[in-house]
Write a protein that holds these residues in place. Sequence first.
Motif, PDB file in Angstrom:
ATOM      1  N   ASN A 167      -3.797  -3.404  -7.169  1.00 41.19           N
ATOM      2  CA  ASN A 167      -3.330  -2.010  -7.183  1.00 41.19           C
ATOM      3  C   ASN A 167      -3.853  -1.239  -5.969  1.00 41.19           C
ATOM      4  O   ASN A 167      -3.131  -0.436  -5.379  1.00 41.19           O
ATOM      5  N   LEU A 168      -5.109  -1.485  -5.598  1.00 42.58           N
ATOM      6  CA  LEU A 168      -5.675  -0.797  -4.430  1.00 42.58           C
ATOM      7  C   LEU A 168      -4.987  -1.260  -3.149  1.00 42.58           C
ATOM      8  O   LEU A 168      -4.776  -0.471  -2.224  1.00 42.58           O
ATOM      9  N   ALA A 169      -4.621  -2.550  -3.101  1.00 42.13           N
ATOM     10  CA  ALA A 169      -3.915  -3.074  -1.930  1.00 42.13           C
ATOM     11  C   ALA A 169      -2.555  -2.371  -1.790  1.00 42.13           C
ATOM     12  O   ALA A 169      -2.144  -1.987  -0.686  1.00 42.13           O
ATOM     13  N   ILE A 170      -1.887  -2.157  -2.935  1.00 37.25           N
ATOM     14  CA  ILE A 170      -0.579  -1.497  -2.917  1.00 37.25           C
ATOM     15  C   ILE A 170      -0.721  -0.020  -2.509  1.00 37.25           C
ATOM     16  O   ILE A 170       0.091   0.521  -1.767  1.00 37.25           O
ATOM     17  N   MET A 171      -1.811   0.624  -2.956  1.00 35.81           N
ATOM     18  CA  MET A 171      -2.089   2.007  -2.551  1.00 35.81           C
ATOM     19  C   MET A 171      -2.216   2.102  -1.036  1.00 35.81           C
ATOM     20  O   MET A 171      -1.771   3.073  -0.414  1.00 35.81           O
ATOM     21  N   GLU A 172      -2.857   1.103  -0.452  1.00 38.88           N
ATOM     22  CA  GLU A 172      -3.058   1.084   1.001  1.00 38.88           C
ATOM     23  C   GLU A 172      -1.703   1.000   1.719  1.00 38.88           C
ATOM     24  O   GLU A 172      -1.497   1.643   2.750  1.00 38.88           O
ATOM     25  N   LEU A 173      -0.785   0.236   1.153  1.00 39.48           N
ATOM     26  CA  LEU A 173       0.566   0.122   1.725  1.00 39.48           C
ATOM     27  C   LEU A 173       1.277   1.475   1.626  1.00 39.48           C
ATOM     28  O   LEU A 173       1.897   1.939   2.583  1.00 39.48           O
ATOM     29  N   LYS A 174       1.139   2.112   0.470  1.00 38.10           N
ATOM     30  CA  LYS A 174       1.770   3.423   0.261  1.00 38.10           C
ATOM     31  C   LYS A 174       1.230   4.451   1.249  1.00 38.10           C
ATOM     32  O   LYS A 174       1.963   5.297   1.743  1.00 38.10           O
TER      33      LYS A 174
END
Length: 268
Positions: free
Chosen positions: A175-182
């Motif tokens: 989830n944190l990795a996806i936040m970084e993409l966002k």
Amino acid sequence: MKVYKILSIVFALMLIVSACGTSKTTSGGGEASKDKKTLKVVTNAEYAPFEYMDKGDIKGFDLDFIKVVAKEAGYQINVVNTGWDPLFVEIKGKTADFGISAITINDERKQTYDFSTPYFLSTNEILVPEGSPIKSAADLKGKKVAVQNGTTGQEAVEAILGKNSPDLKKFESTNLAIMELKGGGVDAVVADNTVVEEYVKNNPNEKVVLIKDDAAFEKEFYGLMFPKGSKLKADFDKAIKTVLENGEYAKIYQQWFKAAPDVSLLNE
Ligand code: ARG
């Protein structure tokens, strides 16, 4: 008269207390579990739809699956959300009985842990913003990529970017990795297909798309992960085979994925 009243109240109270005692039932295991201790099962509940937190409860496909498997095997279980890295520490140190967390069975892990028979087929997939020039795994070269630390996604990206690439950003959870993409900090995320597909499905307004690359990303199988030499493996393997065959697995799969599973794919 007064004495009778008091006596009858006391008697009524005794009835209530004893009723409470007998109504205390235990959940999860079957009859055979009476002589067995409750198993501590560890997970990283930030990986929908396999395991995630929902108002203080751990939910997901893995949870429903392990409930029927444990029942079949005759064990009570207590699933604890430890996080990903601590999950490995606990199983290795035998402070947990096993882990269920969409954990891929691979040779490296097999040196330290024992795995159950496979219960799910998976592969890595790339999540990118709409309009991204990334169209394949090879296109990740020279791009910034986020992964969950210590996952097969990390290994897959290392194979493309190089092991100590500064372009590889590792996070404690997917989830944190996806936040970084966002937030625009990276160009792509690599994680298990079912998880990134679930993310895209649940976030239709986010303008992110998926890139599959079956040539670059291997087929992976999930298994329960036990401490090396665990005596539980045999019981759980047997129970997994039973629920795969008797339709209980298909029922849970249908609930989560709105499709029938092809269990023949699970033969490694
Ligand atoms: N299948 C991948 C692996 O075993 C990722 C699993 C991550 N699981 C999780 N619950 N965060 O490396």
